[in-house]
Enzyme design. Structure first.
Site, PDB file in Angstrom:
ATOM      1  N   LYS A  76       0.853  -1.189   0.000  1.00 22.37           N
ATOM      2  CA  LYS A  76       0.000   0.000   0.000  1.00 22.37           C
ATOM      3  C   LYS A  76       0.892   1.243   0.000  1.00 22.37           C
ATOM      4  O   LYS A  76       1.899   1.291   0.722  1.00 22.37           O
ATOM      5  CB  LYS A  76      -0.900  -0.022   1.243  1.00 22.37           C
ATOM      6  CG  LYS A  76      -1.928   1.103   1.296  1.00 22.37           C
ATOM      7  CD  LYS A  76      -2.852   0.925   2.497  1.00 22.37           C
ATOM      8  CE  LYS A  76      -3.890   2.008   2.616  1.00 22.37           C
ATOM      9  NZ  LYS A  76      -4.805   1.818   3.753  1.00 22.37           N
ATOM     10  N   SER A 151      -9.743   2.001   2.836  1.00 21.82           N
ATOM     11  CA  SER A 151      -8.882   2.757   1.962  1.00 21.82           C
ATOM     12  C   SER A 151      -7.859   1.925   1.201  1.00 21.82           C
ATOM     13  O   SER A 151      -7.282   2.405   0.232  1.00 21.82           O
ATOM     14  CB  SER A 151      -8.136   3.804   2.797  1.00 21.82           C
ATOM     15  OG  SER A 151      -7.246   3.175   3.700  1.00 21.82           O
ATOM     16  N   SER A 175     -10.003  -0.365   7.073  1.00 20.88           N
ATOM     17  CA  SER A 175      -9.429  -0.183   5.732  1.00 20.88           C
ATOM     18  C   SER A 175      -8.749  -1.413   5.141  1.00 20.88           C
ATOM     19  O   SER A 175      -8.336  -1.392   3.977  1.00 20.88           O
ATOM     20  CB  SER A 175      -8.435   0.977   5.736  1.00 20.88           C
ATOM     21  OG  SER A 175      -9.140   2.190   5.682  1.00 20.88           O
TER      22      SER A 175
END
Lengths: 481, 99
Positions: A76, A151, A175
């Site tokens: 990420k 997210s 997330s």
């Protein structure tokens, strides 16, 4: 085995038999990414040249000592990786190249993993759909018209599209688990502190936790084992040691959280899927009963007051002085304000404003302090429930993946999509989302399992056995690409 | 509800330059969100201690060992503006005549 099954164990077994080399696997991975990712947009940065160099340097005789030997991993883009852009999907960090690597990523590399790229996210991990990226929106591989969740939507979609077997995410209010649910993969948020946050760009420090995505629980467990443990660079990290357990699922007691299926907004099909899981558990003679955690209904306001307060403080470092975007003003204050005004997107600004307001003079007691006290009651509810049950279950998200744009104009409705995951972060507990079925549109539904703090090993043991019982084998058809 | 002056005051505290349209939409959004948060007033927290962190962590000390820091050149490699080994920013202290 089809190569795009891409589970760690199957790949390692092919390596051992000599049927596959890390270079051949990378050829496959990058070909697949280049073929499908232009429509999905999982990745912000590909690290192709680096990946091939690592593949060449891997020594065959180290395969047994390195649990992730030759395994492609996506990161990420809010985790620092020395020499490669770490943007947090924000204009303010668009050209930021960190000079160090986060501990979690370094531990994956030390275990033999090959980093293939950095994935898209909601700006600074603030969002539930990956529509808040300053660069582009990621699509859900099951239906390109829909969001992958957020997210960590880039990482979830990269695993769902079978680009990589493992990807990292960060989970502040859901997330990892919510996008895992939307994308039909496994997403694990470990107990707070078990994985170091050094090198993770901070959003809300008392809630943030790094964790892995995978297709199967066993792969997620392996990545977690590699990443976890004390780190001197993070004073809040815990000296956690993973000890494997060999305990039958029948020995565990399961509570179904009443407040997280009776609340408004849960789709009938999501609730049906939960009922099916309960039936499956009961048919295996596993103890299941309904339990009540009365303060969970206050989790959303508590979370948004605590998280935004912490965010307003953490994001103060983005001022255009030492790194990132700088927009010149006539003095230092105007430089700060213009830089931040032009560098941050609307959701980040909204949260900074909310947090600054909640902490400001005259409002602190009514908002931040009040929320922190209700947080105690939520923690107490969990402690009480865990005196009776080993694990708690509920849907991961009230709905399946929604269409792009459906919730962007109403922040509150977007916030509600994390209603089932947020309480877990407030209490610092481990939680995992595993696929439990599909709705009538063919979109995956996730089941969340919550464990006691630092009981991550037993939670993964339970989830692995339940995964076999549910036997979810459906894959996305890549949206007809 | 939250008024325009409050939005501008908070934006100043947060060092955030906002466009007029952003002030308007934040006024509406924050008003709605804070209104929703009023539900917290239903909870009696009279004798409840606040939780600021999931687990009790007191001061964490390390041995006072001198270690190498990052090289200055690397630290400055992302700087938007620099001179020699310093970050360069607009003047902070004004001269007496206001220049």
């Amino acid at each position: 085995m089809e190569i795009n099954e891409l589970t760690i164990n199957s790949l390692k077994s092919e390596y051992k038999k000599g049927n596959l080399s890390p270079k051949e696997l990378l050829d496959f991975v990058f070909k697949r990414i280049k073929l499908y990712d232009p429509k999905i947009n999982s990745f912000i940065t590909l690290t192709e040249e680096y990946a091939y160099k690592v593949a060449e340097s891997l020594r065959f005789d180290e395969m047994d000592s390195k649990p992730l030997w030759g395994i492609p991993v996506a990161i990420k883009d809010n985790m620092c990786f020395r020499g490669f852009k770490t943007t947090c999907s924000s204009k303010i960090l668009e050209n930021f190249i960190p000079i160090y690597t986060s501990t979690a990523v370094q531990r994956l590399i030390d275990a033999g993993a090959i980093i293939v790229g950095k994935t898209n996210l909601d700006e600074f991990a603030m969002g539930s759909s990956t529509e808040n990226s300053a660069f582009f929106t990621t699509s859900n591989p099951w239906d390109l018209e829909r969001v992958p969740g957020g997210s960590s939507g880039g990482s979830a979609s990269a695993v769902a599209a079978r680009f990589v077997p493992v990807a990292t995410g960060s989970d502040t209010g859901g997330s990892i688990r919510q996008p895992a649910s939307f994308c039909g993969v496994v997403g694990f948020k470990p107990t707070y502190g078990t994985v170091s946050r050094y090198g993770l760009v901070a959003f809300a420090s008392s809630l943030d936790q790094i964790g892995p995505f995978g297709i199967k629980v066993k792969d997620v467990e392996l990545a977690f084992r590699v990443m976890s443990g004390k780190d001197d660079m993070d004073s809040t990290s815990h000296p956690y040691k993973f000890i494997p357990v060999d305990k039958s699922i029948k020995e565990y007691k399961v509570g179904v959280i009443k407040e997280l299926y009776e609340a408004e907004g849960f789709d009938a099909e999501v609730l049906n899927s939960l009922s099916n899981v309960i039936k499956l558990l009961k048919s295996e003679n596993i103890y299941v009963d309904v339990c009540s955690l009365p303060h969970l209904k206050y989790s959303l306001p508590v979370y948004y007051l605590v998280a935004t307060s912490e965010a307003s403080s953490n994001l103060a470092r983005f001022d255009g002085v030492r790194y990132g975007l700088r927009v010149k003003g006539k003095d230092i204050n105007e430089t700060f304000s213009k830089t931040r005004g032009q560098g941050f997107g609307s959701e980040v600004k909204r949260r900074i404003m909310l947090g600054t307001y909640a902490l400001s003079s005259g409002y602190y007691d009514a908002y931040y302090l009040k929320a922190s006290k209700v947080r105690t009651l939520i923690v107490n509810d969990f402690e009480k429930a865990f005196r009776e049950y080993d694990f708690l279950i509920c849907p991961t998200s009230p709905t399946t993946a929604f269409k792009k744009g459906d919730k962007t104009s109403d922040p509150l409705s977007m916030y509600l999509s994390d209603i089932a995951t947020i309480p877990v972060n407030l209490a610092g507990l481990p939680g995992i989302s595993i696929p439990s079925g599909c709705d009538n549109k063919g979109l995956p539904i996730g089941l969340q399992i919550i464990g006691k703090p630092f009981n991550d090993n037993e939670l993964l043991n339970f989830a692995d056995q339940l995964e076999s019982i549910i036997n979810f084998e459906t894959k996305p058809q890549l949206g007809g690409i | 509800m939250i008024d325009k002056e409050t939005i501008l005051h908070v934006a100043n505290l947060a060092r955030l330059e906002l466009k007029d349209s952003e002030v308007e939409s934040l006024k509406e959004d924050l008003g709605k969100i804070l209104n929703y948060f009023i539900t917290l007033n239903d909870v009696n927290t009279d004798d409840v201690e606040p939780t600021f962190h999931p687990f009790p962590i007191n001061n964490v000390f390390r041995e006072d060992i001198v270690k190498k820091s990052f090289p200055v050149e690397e630290i400055l490699s992302n700087a938007p503006d620099r001179t020699l080994t310093y970050f360069l920013v607009p003047r902070i202290v004004e001269e007496k005549n206001g220049n």
